[in-house]
Design a protein around this motif. Structure first.
Motif, PDB file in Angstrom:
ATOM      1  N   LEU A 194     -26.006  81.182   3.664  1.00 12.04           N
ATOM      2  CA  LEU A 194     -25.482  79.942   3.084  1.00 12.04           C
ATOM      3  C   LEU A 194     -24.933  80.191   1.681  1.00 12.04           C
ATOM      4  CD1 LEU A 194     -28.160  77.325   4.187  1.00 12.04           C
ATOM      5  CD2 LEU A 194     -25.815  77.530   5.014  1.00 12.04           C
ATOM      6  N   LYS A 195     -25.648  81.000   0.908  1.00 17.28           N
ATOM      7  CA  LYS A 195     -25.199  81.314  -0.448  1.00 17.28           C
ATOM      8  C   LYS A 195     -23.855  82.040  -0.417  1.00 17.28           C
ATOM      9  CE  LYS A 195     -26.827  83.537  -4.676  1.00 17.28           C
ATOM     10  NZ  LYS A 195     -27.920  84.307  -5.285  1.00 17.28           N
ATOM     11  N   GLU A 196     -23.718  82.980   0.514  1.00 15.66           N
ATOM     12  CA  GLU A 196     -22.472  83.736   0.630  1.00 15.66           C
ATOM     13  C   GLU A 196     -21.282  82.858   0.975  1.00 15.66           C
ATOM     14  OE1 GLU A 196     -23.019  86.907   3.463  1.00 15.66           O
ATOM     15  OE2 GLU A 196     -24.706  87.743   2.334  1.00 15.66           O
ATOM     16  N   ILE A 197     -21.485  81.867   1.841  1.00 18.68           N
ATOM     17  CA  ILE A 197     -20.378  80.997   2.243  1.00 18.68           C
ATOM     18  C   ILE A 197     -20.265  79.752   1.376  1.00 18.68           C
ATOM     19  CG2 ILE A 197     -20.410  81.862   4.606  1.00 18.68           C
ATOM     20  CD1 ILE A 197     -21.796  79.257   5.450  1.00 18.68           C
ATOM     21  N   GLY A 198     -21.161  79.620   0.383  1.00 16.22           N
ATOM     22  CA  GLY A 198     -21.088  78.507  -0.546  1.00 16.22           C
ATOM     23  C   GLY A 198     -21.540  77.182   0.030  1.00 16.22           C
ATOM     24  N   ASP A 199     -22.531  77.223   0.921  1.00 15.71           N
ATOM     25  CA  ASP A 199     -23.022  75.991   1.532  1.00 15.71           C
ATOM     26  C   ASP A 199     -24.499  75.807   1.193  1.00 15.71           C
ATOM     27  OD1 ASP A 199     -22.915  73.642   2.984  1.00 15.71           O
ATOM     28  OD2 ASP A 199     -22.027  74.574   4.749  1.00 15.71           O
TER      29      ASP A 199
END
Length: 129
Positions: A15-20
């Motif tokens: 989630l952090k990687e995709i900004g969610d």
């Protein structure tokens, strides 16, 4: 459960990687609470806990004991009878489906409740109109 922590960390990293973002559920247990706290009508223990928990920003749900799962159980299945346990004859409930609270009053068993957190919208995320 073994492996759940690893799965959760991997999920949060994704989630952090995709900004969610994601919401979550926290299970809380209060041990050692004496029997007799709360009132049967206007000052129920679960009402006070719910008010306190729902006052936390982003908390969207509260359940205690078996919570919403109780709606899928028959009354005979959900019965939380008092039983004597051990040689000392301590009184406890057979299942603690009631989450340590019966009739608005603590019964001496662990008080168990869960709270659900809403996920926040990631900053910079396009909002639907």
């Amino acid at each position: 459960m073994p492996g759940e922590e690893t799965q959760a960390v991997e999920y949060l990293n994704t989630l952090k990687e995709i900004g969610d973002t994601a919401g979550g559920i926290i299970r809380c247990t209060i041990n050692g609470l004496p029997a007799g706290l709360g009132e049967p009508v206007f000052d129920k223990l679960q009402a006070g806990l719910a008010q306190a928990m729902l006052s936390i920003n982003a908390v969207k749900g509260f359940e205690y004991g078996s919570g919403f799962a109780a709606a899928r159980m028959k009354g005979s299945e959900h019965n939380d009878a008092f039983v004597a346990s051990g040689e000392g004859g301590d009184i406890r409930t057979a299942t603690n489906f009631s989450g340590g609270i019966q009739g608005g009053i603590s019964n001496g068993m662990p008080v168990v409740f869960r709270i659900a957190f809403n996920r926040s919208l990631p900053s910079g995320y396009p909002r639907k109109q």
